[in-house]
Write an enzyme that holds these catalytic residues in place. Structure first.
Site, PDB file in Angstrom:
ATOM      1  CB  VAL A 118    -120.927 -19.447  -1.455  1.00 22.05           C
ATOM      2  CG1 VAL A 118    -121.521 -18.271  -0.918  1.00 22.05           C
ATOM      3  CG2 VAL A 118    -121.732 -19.827  -2.581  1.00 22.05           C
ATOM      4  CG  HIS A 119    -115.495 -16.023  -1.033  1.00 21.22           C
ATOM      5  ND1 HIS A 119    -115.752 -16.339  -2.285  1.00 21.22           N
ATOM      6  CD2 HIS A 119    -115.044 -14.749  -1.175  1.00 21.22           C
ATOM      7  CE1 HIS A 119    -115.494 -15.518  -3.364  1.00 21.22           C
ATOM      8  NE2 HIS A 119    -114.765 -14.662  -2.569  1.00 21.22           N
ATOM      9  CG  LEU A 120    -119.656 -12.486   4.761  1.00 22.06           C
ATOM     10  CD1 LEU A 120    -120.805 -12.009   3.825  1.00 22.06           C
ATOM     11  CD2 LEU A 120    -120.278 -13.076   5.899  1.00 22.06           C
TER      12      LEU A 120
END
Length: 115
Positions: free
Chosen positions: A31-33
């Site tokens: 998960v990466h913003l």
């Protein structure tokens, strides 16, 4: 992650505006913003698919994702729908003019950027 992203934007030059968000269909298993400036002046944006992943509904605001997780506990996106979005023509994110190449698009978006 959202809070850290906001902290980064607060440290940036105030002439830039940013969006924080996620791709509708993640490109990585982690998960990466994404924290991306809205001038899109980057040598990293090289393909139509990449451009569309940040300038269309394929890019979902971080707060929208957080709200969905709080309400539903998960994110379920229609991968077929979002795959089609990446195939759409190149369009200026400001005026929606269609352009045929990334170099033409980048030249055009410079006309929207105050000098």
């Amino acid at each position: 992650m959202h809070k850290k992203g906001q902290e980064l934007t607060e440290k940036a030059d105030s002439k830039f505006s940013f969006r924080l968000g996620y791709h509708a269909v993640p490109s990585m298993s982690q998960v990466h913003l994404h924290v991306i400036s809205q001038d899109f002046d980057s040598s990293c944006l090289k393909t139509k698919k990449h451009w569309n992943s940040f300038t269309s509904e394929y890019f979902i605001d971080s707060q929208e994702i957080m709200q969905a997780l709080e309400e539903k506990g998960c994110i379920n996106n229609d991968t077929t729908k979002y795959a089609e979005i990446l195939k759409k023509p190149l369009r200026c994110h400001v005026c929606k003019k269609e352009l045929s190449t990334i170099p033409a698009l980048k030249k055009h978006i410079a006309t929207h950027t105050p000098q």
